[in-house]
Scaffold this motif. Sequence first.
Motif, mmCIF file in Angstrom:
data_model
loop_
_atom_site.group_PDB
_atom_site.id
_atom_site.type_symbol
_atom_site.label_atom_id
_atom_site.label_comp_id
_atom_site.label_asym_id
_atom_site.label_seq_id
_atom_site.Cartn_x
_atom_site.Cartn_y
_atom_site.Cartn_z
ATOM 1 N N SER A 38 -12.170 -6.169 1.046
ATOM 2 C CA SER A 38 -12.664 -7.317 0.279
ATOM 3 C C SER A 38 -12.009 -7.354 -1.095
ATOM 4 N N GLY A 39 -12.014 -8.545 -1.696
ATOM 5 C CA GLY A 39 -11.489 -8.670 -3.042
ATOM 6 C C GLY A 39 -12.306 -7.883 -4.041
ATOM 7 N N GLU A 40 -13.621 -7.871 -3.824
ATOM 8 C CA GLU A 40 -14.509 -7.131 -4.723
ATOM 9 C C GLU A 40 -14.208 -5.638 -4.708
ATOM 10 N N ALA A 41 -13.995 -5.086 -3.507
ATOM 11 C CA ALA A 41 -13.708 -3.653 -3.385
ATOM 12 C C ALA A 41 -12.376 -3.307 -4.054
ATOM 13 N N PHE A 42 -11.401 -4.188 -3.874
ATOM 14 C CA PHE A 42 -10.090 -3.972 -4.485
ATOM 15 C C PHE A 42 -10.182 -3.965 -6.007
ATOM 16 N N LEU A 43 -10.841 -4.975 -6.577
ATOM 17 C CA LEU A 43 -10.930 -5.081 -8.032
ATOM 18 C C LEU A 43 -11.737 -3.933 -8.631
ATOM 19 N N ALA A 44 -12.751 -3.473 -7.888
ATOM 20 C CA ALA A 44 -13.557 -2.357 -8.378
ATOM 21 C C ALA A 44 -12.732 -1.077 -8.475
ATOM 22 N N ALA A 45 -11.735 -0.949 -7.591
ATOM 23 C CA ALA A 45 -10.912 0.262 -7.564
ATOM 24 C C ALA A 45 -9.607 0.096 -8.334
ATOM 25 N N PHE A 46 -9.294 -1.132 -8.734
ATOM 26 C CA PHE A 46 -8.002 -1.391 -9.356
ATOM 27 C C PHE A 46 -7.869 -0.667 -10.696
ATOM 28 N N ASP A 47 -6.765 0.062 -10.854
ATOM 29 C CA ASP A 47 -6.545 0.817 -12.089
ATOM 30 C C ASP A 47 -5.177 0.560 -12.700
ATOM 31 N N GLY A 48 -4.504 -0.496 -12.201
ATOM 32 C CA GLY A 48 -3.199 -0.841 -12.740
ATOM 33 C C GLY A 48 -2.047 -0.028 -12.194
ATOM 34 N N SER A 49 -2.302 0.776 -11.155
ATOM 35 C CA SER A 49 -1.253 1.663 -10.662
ATOM 36 C C SER A 49 -0.470 1.100 -9.478
ATOM 37 N N PHE A 50 -0.889 -0.053 -8.953
ATOM 38 C CA PHE A 50 -0.216 -0.597 -7.769
ATOM 39 C C PHE A 50 1.063 -1.332 -8.156
ATOM 40 N N ASP A 51 2.112 -1.087 -7.384
ATOM 41 C CA ASP A 51 3.374 -1.806 -7.569
ATOM 42 C C ASP A 51 3.356 -3.131 -6.823
ATOM 43 N N LEU A 52 2.675 -3.145 -5.679
ATOM 44 C CA LEU A 52 2.705 -4.297 -4.787
ATOM 45 C C LEU A 52 1.331 -4.474 -4.143
ATOM 46 N N VAL A 53 0.859 -5.732 -4.092
ATOM 47 C CA VAL A 53 -0.449 -6.029 -3.504
ATOM 48 C C VAL A 53 -0.293 -7.118 -2.454
ATOM 49 N N PHE A 54 -0.675 -6.808 -1.205
ATOM 50 C CA PHE A 54 -0.762 -7.815 -0.153
ATOM 51 C C PHE A 54 -2.206 -8.321 -0.136
ATOM 52 N N LEU A 55 -2.399 -9.594 -0.419
ATOM 53 C CA LEU A 55 -3.742 -10.132 -0.616
ATOM 54 C C LEU A 55 -3.998 -11.321 0.299
ATOM 55 N N ASP A 56 -4.981 -11.181 1.172
ATOM 56 C CA ASP A 56 -5.379 -12.288 2.041
ATOM 57 C C ASP A 56 -6.097 -13.352 1.207
ATOM 58 N N ILE A 57 -5.962 -14.625 1.587
ATOM 59 C CA ILE A 57 -6.627 -15.688 0.835
ATOM 60 C C ILE A 57 -8.017 -15.984 1.393
ATOM 61 N N TYR A 58 -8.104 -16.140 2.723
ATOM 62 C CA TYR A 58 -9.390 -16.442 3.337
ATOM 63 C C TYR A 58 -10.148 -15.153 3.633
ATOM 64 N N MET A 59 -11.122 -14.822 2.803
ATOM 65 C CA MET A 59 -11.942 -13.636 3.014
ATOM 66 C C MET A 59 -13.401 -13.959 2.727
ATOM 67 N N LYS A 60 -14.281 -13.181 3.321
ATOM 68 C CA LYS A 60 -15.702 -13.328 3.029
ATOM 69 C C LYS A 60 -15.949 -12.907 1.579
#
Length: 246
Positions: A38-60
């Motif tokens: 989920s987007g919420e789970a990703f943002l909660a864990a995001f710490d600026g260390s990712f080089d590349l993010v594959f992000l789905d648009i249609y999500m619950k």
Amino acid sequence: MKIAFVDDEQECLDKLGRICGSFGEHTGYPVDAVSFDSGEAFLAAFDGSFDLVFLDIYMKGMDGIAAALELRRQDNGCLLVFVTSSMDFMPDAFSCHAFEYVTKPFSRKRIFDVLSDAVKVLPHEQKYIQLAADRKTVRVFLDKIASAVTDAHYLDITLTDGETLRCRMTMPEFMEKTGGDARFIPVNKGITVNAAHILTFESGCCVMANGTKFPVRVRDSASIEQAALDYHFSKIRSQQRHRKGI
């Protein structure tokens, strides 16, 4: 290359994981991938260390566009790839400074192409290749290779620390292993140098940081020097973009 997959479909997460893992094995770019459902789970864990993010648009819950907007408030530097079943949100996607837009169902080749484009703009000193030398296989980071010189059926690969690896391979095979990395410039027949370690060009020779001089093919000297300049210019711009988050 640290990658995040954000999708509420486990099948898609698994497929992306397999393809990116295969890309890492095939090219020699170490890949560290983390999945989020989920987007919420990703943002909660995001710490600026990712080089590349594959992000789905249609999500619950939070959709991909909303997640991307929040991501951009925290980090403008990471590369963002939207993965979706519809092209309807493409204008919104690129307003989030998306690097790419991939439609489902996607192919292995499509993701490989995206990853190949990504590594061209990301810092790449950690890319490595595996070489067979002295009856053993060694892993060598491309940044540590100064030059490669053909000697009959062998290739003498000199590293920045002065060590030389003698490998039974051709120059085309070596170039294929590097993935066509722009750092490696053929300066003469059977001689390829790493542009990152060129000190200067003088008197028809390419002078390396370790003091070695290689003769430069006269008819191509201008284009060879330009290729070295282009590499250094693109490297500086890439570093500036990565620091500034452009």
